[in-house]
Write a protein that holds these residues in place. Structure first.
Motif, PDB file in Angstrom:
ATOM      1  N   GLU A 231       0.807  -1.219   0.000  1.00  0.00           N
ATOM      2  CA  GLU A 231       0.000   0.000   0.000  1.00  0.00           C
ATOM      3  C   GLU A 231       0.844   1.274   0.000  1.00  0.00           C
ATOM      4  OE1 GLU A 231      -2.820  -0.259   3.161  1.00  0.00           O
ATOM      5  OE2 GLU A 231      -3.787  -2.039   2.375  1.00  0.00           O
ATOM      6  N   LYS A 232       2.079   1.155  -0.424  1.00  0.00           N
ATOM      7  CA  LYS A 232       2.943   2.334  -0.546  1.00  0.00           C
ATOM      8  C   LYS A 232       3.513   2.407  -1.950  1.00  0.00           C
ATOM      9  CE  LYS A 232       4.384   2.847   4.264  1.00  0.00           C
ATOM     10  NZ  LYS A 232       5.545   2.976   5.189  1.00  0.00           N
ATOM     11  N   GLN A 233       3.940   3.601  -2.328  1.00  0.00           N
ATOM     12  CA  GLN A 233       4.553   3.767  -3.641  1.00  0.00           C
ATOM     13  C   GLN A 233       5.954   3.166  -3.651  1.00  0.00           C
ATOM     14  OE1 GLN A 233       4.373   7.999  -4.548  1.00  0.00           O
ATOM     15  NE2 GLN A 233       2.525   7.681  -5.748  1.00  0.00           N
ATOM     16  N   ARG A 234       6.368   2.734  -4.817  1.00  0.00           N
ATOM     17  CA  ARG A 234       7.730   2.240  -4.973  1.00  0.00           C
ATOM     18  C   ARG A 234       8.708   3.388  -4.756  1.00  0.00           C
ATOM     19  NH1 ARG A 234       8.923  -0.337 -10.623  1.00  0.00           N
ATOM     20  NH2 ARG A 234       8.914   1.867 -11.251  1.00  0.00           N
ATOM     21  N   GLU A 235       9.792   3.100  -4.038  1.00  0.00           N
ATOM     22  CA  GLU A 235      10.791   4.134  -3.777  1.00  0.00           C
ATOM     23  C   GLU A 235      12.177   3.612  -4.108  1.00  0.00           C
ATOM     24  OE1 GLU A 235      11.533   5.200   0.321  1.00  0.00           O
ATOM     25  OE2 GLU A 235      10.981   3.202   1.053  1.00  0.00           O
ATOM     26  N   SER A 236      13.034   4.542  -4.509  1.00  0.00           N
ATOM     27  CA  SER A 236      14.424   4.206  -4.758  1.00  0.00           C
ATOM     28  C   SER A 236      15.172   4.242  -3.444  1.00  0.00           C
ATOM     29  CB  SER A 236      15.034   5.221  -5.726  1.00  0.00           C
ATOM     30  OG  SER A 236      16.422   5.045  -5.831  1.00  0.00           O
ATOM     31  N   VAL A 237      15.909   3.185  -3.135  1.00  0.00           N
ATOM     32  CA  VAL A 237      16.641   3.166  -1.878  1.00  0.00           C
ATOM     33  C   VAL A 237      18.146   3.341  -2.069  1.00  0.00           C
ATOM     34  CG1 VAL A 237      14.915   1.816  -0.641  1.00  0.00           C
ATOM     35  CG2 VAL A 237      16.753   0.643  -1.827  1.00  0.00           C
ATOM     36  N   ALA A 238      18.688   2.893  -3.200  1.00  0.00           N
ATOM     37  CA  ALA A 238      20.126   3.019  -3.404  1.00  0.00           C
ATOM     38  C   ALA A 238      20.441   3.002  -4.891  1.00  0.00           C
ATOM     39  CB  ALA A 238      20.881   1.896  -2.696  1.00  0.00           C
ATOM     40  N   PHE A 239      21.500   3.723  -5.254  1.00  0.00           N
ATOM     41  CA  PHE A 239      21.859   3.883  -6.661  1.00  0.00           C
ATOM     42  C   PHE A 239      23.366   3.855  -6.785  1.00  0.00           C
ATOM     43  CE2 PHE A 239      21.495   5.259 -10.937  1.00  0.00           C
ATOM     44  CZ  PHE A 239      22.381   6.289 -11.168  1.00  0.00           C
ATOM     45  N   ILE A 240      23.851   3.206  -7.848  1.00  0.00           N
ATOM     46  CA  ILE A 240      25.283   3.199  -8.116  1.00  0.00           C
ATOM     47  C   ILE A 240      25.488   3.408  -9.609  1.00  0.00           C
ATOM     48  CG2 ILE A 240      25.398   0.662  -8.288  1.00  0.00           C
ATOM     49  CD1 ILE A 240      28.226   0.904  -6.973  1.00  0.00           C
ATOM     50  N   THR A 241      26.364   4.322  -9.945  1.00  0.00           N
ATOM     51  CA  THR A 241      26.627   4.590 -11.349  1.00  0.00           C
ATOM     52  C   THR A 241      27.554   3.524 -11.932  1.00  0.00           C
ATOM     53  OG1 THR A 241      28.597   5.933 -10.992  1.00  0.00           O
ATOM     54  CG2 THR A 241      26.464   7.060 -10.863  1.00  0.00           C
ATOM     55  N   SER A 242      27.703   3.551 -13.229  1.00  0.00           N
ATOM     56  CA  SER A 242      28.586   2.602 -13.903  1.00  0.00           C
ATOM     57  C   SER A 242      30.032   2.765 -13.429  1.00  0.00           C
ATOM     58  CB  SER A 242      28.500   2.756 -15.415  1.00  0.00           C
ATOM     59  OG  SER A 242      28.832   4.081 -15.797  1.00  0.00           O
ATOM     60  N   SER A 243      30.377   3.960 -12.947  1.00  0.00           N
ATOM     61  CA  SER A 243      31.743   4.216 -12.480  1.00  0.00           C
ATOM     62  C   SER A 243      31.886   4.095 -10.975  1.00  0.00           C
ATOM     63  CB  SER A 243      32.198   5.612 -12.923  1.00  0.00           C
ATOM     64  OG  SER A 243      31.316   6.598 -12.429  1.00  0.00           O
ATOM     65  N   GLY A 244      30.791   3.773 -10.275  1.00  0.00           N
ATOM     66  CA  GLY A 244      30.884   3.476  -8.846  1.00  0.00           C
ATOM     67  C   GLY A 244      30.404   4.549  -7.893  1.00  0.00           C
ATOM     68  N   GLY A 245      29.942   5.671  -8.382  1.00  0.00           N
ATOM     69  CA  GLY A 245      29.363   6.673  -7.507  1.00  0.00           C
ATOM     70  C   GLY A 245      28.058   6.180  -6.910  1.00  0.00           C
ATOM     71  N   THR A 246      27.790   6.532  -5.646  1.00  0.00           N
ATOM     72  CA  THR A 246      26.613   6.008  -4.972  1.00  0.00           C
ATOM     73  C   THR A 246      25.757   7.115  -4.363  1.00  0.00           C
ATOM     74  OG1 THR A 246      27.817   5.713  -2.887  1.00  0.00           O
ATOM     75  CG2 THR A 246      27.760   3.833  -4.400  1.00  0.00           C
ATOM     76  N   SER A 247      24.484   6.801  -4.176  1.00  0.00           N
ATOM     77  CA  SER A 247      23.580   7.680  -3.443  1.00  0.00           C
ATOM     78  C   SER A 247      22.510   6.826  -2.796  1.00  0.00           C
ATOM     79  CB  SER A 247      22.960   8.753  -4.350  1.00  0.00           C
ATOM     80  OG  SER A 247      22.162   8.164  -5.346  1.00  0.00           O
ATOM     81  N   TYR A 248      21.917   7.363  -1.711  1.00  0.00           N
ATOM     82  CA  TYR A 248      20.976   6.592  -0.908  1.00  0.00           C
ATOM     83  C   TYR A 248      19.775   7.452  -0.506  1.00  0.00           C
ATOM     84  CZ  TYR A 248      24.989   3.517  -0.332  1.00  0.00           C
ATOM     85  OH  TYR A 248      26.046   2.681  -0.565  1.00  0.00           O
ATOM     86  N   ALA A 249      18.660   6.759  -0.282  1.00  0.00           N
ATOM     87  CA  ALA A 249      17.521   7.422   0.340  1.00  0.00           C
ATOM     88  C   ALA A 249      17.894   7.755   1.780  1.00  0.00           C
ATOM     89  CB  ALA A 249      16.306   6.504   0.310  1.00  0.00           C
ATOM     90  N   ASP A 250      17.350   8.863   2.278  1.00  0.00           N
ATOM     91  CA  ASP A 250      17.659   9.257   3.651  1.00  0.00           C
ATOM     92  C   ASP A 250      17.306   8.160   4.652  1.00  0.00           C
ATOM     93  OD1 ASP A 250      16.746  12.780   3.221  1.00  0.00           O
ATOM     94  OD2 ASP A 250      18.618  11.707   2.810  1.00  0.00           O
ATOM     95  N   SER A 251      16.251   7.423   4.373  1.00  0.00           N
ATOM     96  CA  SER A 251      15.761   6.412   5.315  1.00  0.00           C
ATOM     97  C   SER A 251      16.729   5.248   5.495  1.00  0.00           C
ATOM     98  CB  SER A 251      14.398   5.884   4.862  1.00  0.00           C
ATOM     99  OG  SER A 251      14.488   5.320   3.562  1.00  0.00           O
ATOM    100  N   VAL A 252      17.689   5.081   4.588  1.00  0.00           N
ATOM    101  CA  VAL A 252      18.601   3.933   4.680  1.00  0.00           C
ATOM    102  C   VAL A 252      20.065   4.335   4.822  1.00  0.00           C
ATOM    103  CG1 VAL A 252      16.991   2.582   3.278  1.00  0.00           C
ATOM    104  CG2 VAL A 252      19.005   3.606   2.198  1.00  0.00           C
TER     105      VAL A 252
END
Length: 117
Positions: free
Chosen positions: A42-63
């Motif tokens: 019952e919740k929308q899909r959310e992005s939790v983590a991302f990594i670029t092809s070169s290894g840069g990363t980003s995260y949702a605040d919740s994780v």
């Protein structure tokens, strides 16, 4: 059409850890930006983590500080290490890959993560 293969989901108690894996086609993996999504009931899909092809990363605040995304280009696999799991982390986790040049996109079938309190 499923093009990525995920594994590693399951049931864990709060405070525990799990590692998810997502295998991609060998011919294209090193060119893919990879992302883990999750969808709770019952919740929308959310992005939790991302990594670029070169290894840069980003995260949702919740994780942030609990989850780590990484990739092994030799194994054509992206990982999501999840520590200090909380019941609110429960959901279906799905990996996604997008070609760095745009156009091609790949999805996994999803894997269930359940965190009990």
């Amino acid at each position: 059409q499923v093009q990525l293969v995920e594994s590693g989901g399951g049931l864990v108690q709060a405070g525990g850890s799990l590692r998810l894996s997502c295998a991609a086609p060998a011919s294209t993996f090193r060119f893919l930006h990879m992302r883990w999504f999750r969808q709770a009931p019952e919740k929308q899909r959310e992005s939790v983590a991302f990594i670029t092809s070169s290894g840069g990363t980003s995260y949702a605040d919740s994780v942030k500080g609990r989850f780590t995304i990484s990739r092994d280009n030799a194994k054509n696999t992206v990982y999501l290490q999840m520590n200090s799991l909380k019941p609110e982390d429960t959901g279906v986790y799905q990996c996604n890959g997008i070609h760095q040049g745009g156009g091609s996109e790949y999805w996994g079938q999803g894997t269930q993560v359940t965190v009990s309190s």
